[in-house]
Enzyme design. Sequence first.
Site, PDB file in Angstrom:
ATOM      1  N   HIS A 131       8.929  18.399   1.045  1.00 40.58           N
ATOM      2  CA  HIS A 131       8.298  18.007   0.017  1.00 40.58           C
ATOM      3  C   HIS A 131      10.128  18.106  -1.265  1.00 40.58           C
ATOM      4  O   HIS A 131      10.400  18.158  -1.887  1.00 40.58           O
ATOM      5  CB  HIS A 131       7.249  18.901  -0.669  1.00 40.58           C
ATOM      6  CG  HIS A 131       5.821  17.630  -0.636  1.00 40.58           C
ATOM      7  ND1 HIS A 131       5.659  17.778   0.986  1.00 40.58           N
ATOM      8  CD2 HIS A 131       5.593  16.822  -0.716  1.00 40.58           C
ATOM      9  CE1 HIS A 131       4.600  17.211   1.508  1.00 40.58           C
ATOM     10  NE2 HIS A 131       5.096  16.446  -0.261  1.00 40.58           N
TER      11      HIS A 131
ATOM     12  N   GLU B 218      -2.184   4.978   4.595  1.00 29.73           N
ATOM     13  CA  GLU B 218      -1.390   5.460   5.557  1.00 29.73           C
ATOM     14  C   GLU B 218      -1.902   5.997   6.209  1.00 29.73           C
ATOM     15  O   GLU B 218      -1.392   6.798   7.430  1.00 29.73           O
ATOM     16  CB  GLU B 218      -0.860   6.497   4.519  1.00 29.73           C
ATOM     17  CG  GLU B 218      -2.285   7.423   4.189  1.00 29.73           C
ATOM     18  CD  GLU B 218      -1.247   8.776   3.052  1.00 29.73           C
ATOM     19  OE1 GLU B 218      -0.443   9.395   3.009  1.00 29.73           O
ATOM     20  OE2 GLU B 218      -2.146   8.808   2.109  1.00 29.73           O
TER      21      GLU B 218
ATOM     22  N   ASP C 108       3.799   8.662   6.295  1.00 24.20           N
ATOM     23  CA  ASP C 108       2.274   9.202   6.726  1.00 24.20           C
ATOM     24  C   ASP C 108       1.842   8.168   7.534  1.00 24.20           C
ATOM     25  O   ASP C 108       1.388   8.410   9.319  1.00 24.20           O
ATOM     26  CB  ASP C 108       0.960   9.472   6.230  1.00 24.20           C
ATOM     27  CG  ASP C 108       1.137  11.259   5.842  1.00 24.20           C
ATOM     28  OD1 ASP C 108       1.472  12.135   6.401  1.00 24.20           O
ATOM     29  OD2 ASP C 108       0.657  11.781   4.266  1.00 24.20           O
TER      30      ASP C 108
ATOM     31  N   CYS D 220       4.232   3.233  -1.531  1.00 24.35           N
ATOM     32  CA  CYS D 220       4.840   4.357  -2.666  1.00 24.35           C
ATOM     33  C   CYS D 220       5.266   5.406  -1.038  1.00 24.35           C
ATOM     34  O   CYS D 220       5.086   6.580  -1.667  1.00 24.35           O
ATOM     35  CB  CYS D 220       3.913   5.043  -3.263  1.00 24.35           C
ATOM     36  SG  CYS D 220       2.652   5.853  -2.376  1.00 24.35           S
TER      37      CYS D 220
HETATM   38  C1  PEP Z   1       2.764   8.617   2.657  1.00 25.16           C
HETATM   39  O1  PEP Z   1       2.636   9.233   3.227  1.00 25.16           O
HETATM   40  O2  PEP Z   1       3.844   8.225   2.187  1.00 25.16           O
HETATM   41  C2  PEP Z   1       3.260   8.993   0.930  1.00 25.16           C
HETATM   42  C3  PEP Z   1       3.516   8.544  -0.681  1.00 25.16           C
HETATM   43  O3  PEP Z   1       2.583  10.514   0.508  1.00 25.16           O
HETATM   44  P1  PEP Z   1       3.477  11.735   0.835  1.00 25.16           P
HETATM   45  O4  PEP Z   1       4.350  11.792   1.273  1.00 25.16           O
HETATM   46  O5  PEP Z   1       2.850  12.738  -0.590  1.00 25.16           O
HETATM   47  O6  PEP Z   1       2.172  12.599   1.646  1.00 25.16           O
HETATM   48 MG    MG Z   2       0.566  10.616   2.908  1.00 23.79          MG
END
Ligand code: PEP
Ligand code: MG
Length: 567
Positions: free
Chosen positions: A186, A428, A452, A499
């Site tokens: 993050h 995911e 993920d 995404c």
């Molecule tokens: C992902 O898992 O690719 C995603 C976009 O969600 P996050 O990175 O917030 O887990």
């Molecule tokens: Mg994710």
Amino acid sequence: MLKGIAASAGVSVAKAYKLETPKVVIENTTVADKAAEVAKFEAALEKTKADIEGVKERAAKRLSPEELAVFDAHLMMAGDPDLAGQIKATIENDGVNAAYATDAYATMMVNLFESMDNDYFRERAADIKDVTFRLKCNLLGLEIPDLTAIAEPTIIVAYDLTPSDTAQLNEFVEGFATEIGGKTSHSAIMANSLEIAAVVGCSGVLDAIKTGDVIALDALDGVIEVNPDEATIAAYKEKAAKYLKEKEELKVLVNEKSITEDGHEVELAGNIGGFKDVEGVLKNGGEGVGLFRTEFLYMDSENWPTEEDQFQAYKQVLEGMQGKKVVVRTLDIGGDKKLKYYDFPEEMNPFLGYRAIRLCLDQKDIFRTQLRALCRASIYGKLCIMFPMIATVQEFRDAKAVFEEEKAKLIAEGVAVADDIQVGMMVEIPAAAMLADKFAQYADFFSIGTNDLIQYSMAADRMSQKVSYLYQPWNPSILRLIAKTIEGAHSNGKWAGMCGAMAGEPNAVPILLGLGLDEFSMSATQILAARKIVKSLSYEECKKLAADCLDKDTMDEVLACVKAAMA
Ligand code: PEP
Ligand code: MG
């Protein structure tokens, strides 16, 4: 030279600031002059109040009034006559030093509040810890790092940065380097949205650098040099200037379509964590928001955000995007994303445990509040909602049913709700990718979360450096899961986006395009470079390239194939 992972593009040469929390050691000693000790305590308490005021004032430039509320709670606590009264009484009655008396008060109050099964009191326990920590540091002459006070070009060096650390970063912070983390942790995501350079997962960085060292942070190649010579500094400055020039040149593409030379059009969107990122998406030519990570709303809050708070946040983003599509992901908490006001159950593998849609379907009140806020905001723009971490068709159906119930209740109450809200899901978990054709009968769209999807397919924790070599977006196994997802969507007349971080990788764009991906959502700063690539490609050639890549054995073979095609 230190090596890490380039997590947010940029190059900077600046002074280092090492973010370290001071270690407080409390000694049980008695004092000869109690009155002097009380006076010392009073002075430290005044300084504590002034420090909190100062942090609040400086943070006010970047934080919203809701985010600033935590400082008011701390000021109230520091000004509480009970706190001063009890600590002074301990000094006077027991003759102990002020830091010891403060520590005893803190322990007693924290234990008391934490024993109460009530969110409000648990929050107060956190406030007491925070305020008394400041007070003890002031009594012991220890300095607490204050990121808001940074007033010259700086690169932060830390073990990791928490969301509240990143909230304090101001315009002087040119980048950061952290000991842990990966491309999708993050802190990396935040660096991208703040458009600052970041090298993460740089093992040894804390030992190698001290505050005041001059460092060259190269977040294009993932390297850091400590106290480099003049010639090296000049070379990095040149690299920084070249990077900025290229970034500037891309700006002519801001209002252009994302269309291949043979006329195939796709959508390039931005990932956001909140309203503050909307401007970046528009400035960088984003055609929409492909992922609004709403967990930041919950993580930055002192308690579960209310329906009204959430409604305002979603409305602001939808209005800000001026009618462009906004895909809002419902609460994705758990794994590495914790909340101050909620105790997650102890689990051996939190990433495989109680998180995201699993928690929302179990604690439906939390979920319902968010869905109501979203429905109410839906009339202010073009809203799409998606559920994270869907593993089974039943989960999707259950989540969608809760959405329909809340929507119907609102309409019955006379509240306006848009009638064209699309409801989709993140893909995911490999199980969902394998069954995409079935899911697509229920979901309006898919958004592939490769961060993920890769960790679950490879069984490799995305936070672990030791296994980071398994983060392989170009592995044919991952490409096949993506292909299956897109096919599943298209065979049911639905659209498929992505995404996860892979969507913005220049070497992934041609394959994804060839696989038929409709929407690419990435950090705002990557959009224009991706548009330049899309415009230079032929869709027909990309289809052939994708077919070739699906048939390779290894990630390296796929990458070689892409590089040859792009040469
Ligand atoms: C992902 O898992 O690719 C995603 C976009 O969600 P996050 O990175 O917030 O887990
Ligand atoms: Mg994710």
